[in-house]
Design a protein around this motif. Structure first.
Motif: not given
Length: 190
Positions: A12, A16, A19
């Motif tokens: 995760q 992130r 992104q």
């Protein structure tokens, strides 16, 4: 771990971070950060009381409201650079002007720290340009050599509209300035 061990699935945090990196790359992120950071010392120092041992230094001036306005405007410009990248030139010029105005108004621009950060961020915002999307590279096709007109005719080569031998369409450029005919944008004075 051997060469046959499959790569671990991205977690995760990694997803992130990637992104955020992609989002950051499409806007003047660092310019907005410097403008935002430049607003804090300009806004803070006129209202601060610094402690040096048992000595309290009050930095408040008569222009405290002006310092607060300049600082808040720099904060808003920094955030707007992040979320509305199309106002980058306006926000950059406004940040530079507010940084310059903060010298006489806000304790030498937040003791020069806020002034320098606002100027640097404003200049970065004005200079930032959006990148171009990466297009997949096409394999270049070999081009046929055009046949030369007979040297003794003295007539210009005929202009053809449509497709050449490779099936590529002509550009309809009748100005005589295309790089294909060797003019390279220069007109001959005859």
């Amino acid at each position: 771990m051997s060469a046959e061990t499959p790569a671990a699935a991205s977690g995760q945090f990694t997803r992130r971070r990637q992104q955020f990196r992609a989002w950051r790359g499409t806007r003047p992120f660092w310019a907005g950060l410097f403008v935002l950071l430049g607003g804090f010392p300009i806004m803070y120092f006129p209202y601060a009381h610094l402690q040096l041992g048992h000595l309290t230094l009050a930095m408040s001036t008569t222009a405290g409201a002006g310092s607060l306005i300049i600082g808040v405007l720099l904060l808003v410009l920094g955030v707007s650079l992040w979320f509305q990248k199309h106002v980058r030139v306006f926000a950059g010029v406004a940040a530079i002007l507010l940084g310059l105005v903060s010298i006489p108004v806000a304790n030498f621009g937040g003791f020069v720290v806020g002034f320098v950060l606002a100027l640097l961020g404003g200049a970065m915002a004005v200079a930032w340009a959006p990148g171009v999307e990466a297009q997949p590279q096409a394999v270049p096709q070999p081009q046929a050599v055009p046949e030369a007109a007979p040297a003794d005719s003295g007539a210009p080569a005929p202009v053809s509209f449509g497709k050449d031998a490779n099936g590529v369409g002509d550009s309809n450029d009748l100005s005589g300035t295309s790089p294909a005919n060797g003019a390279n944008g220069r007109h001959s004075a005859g």
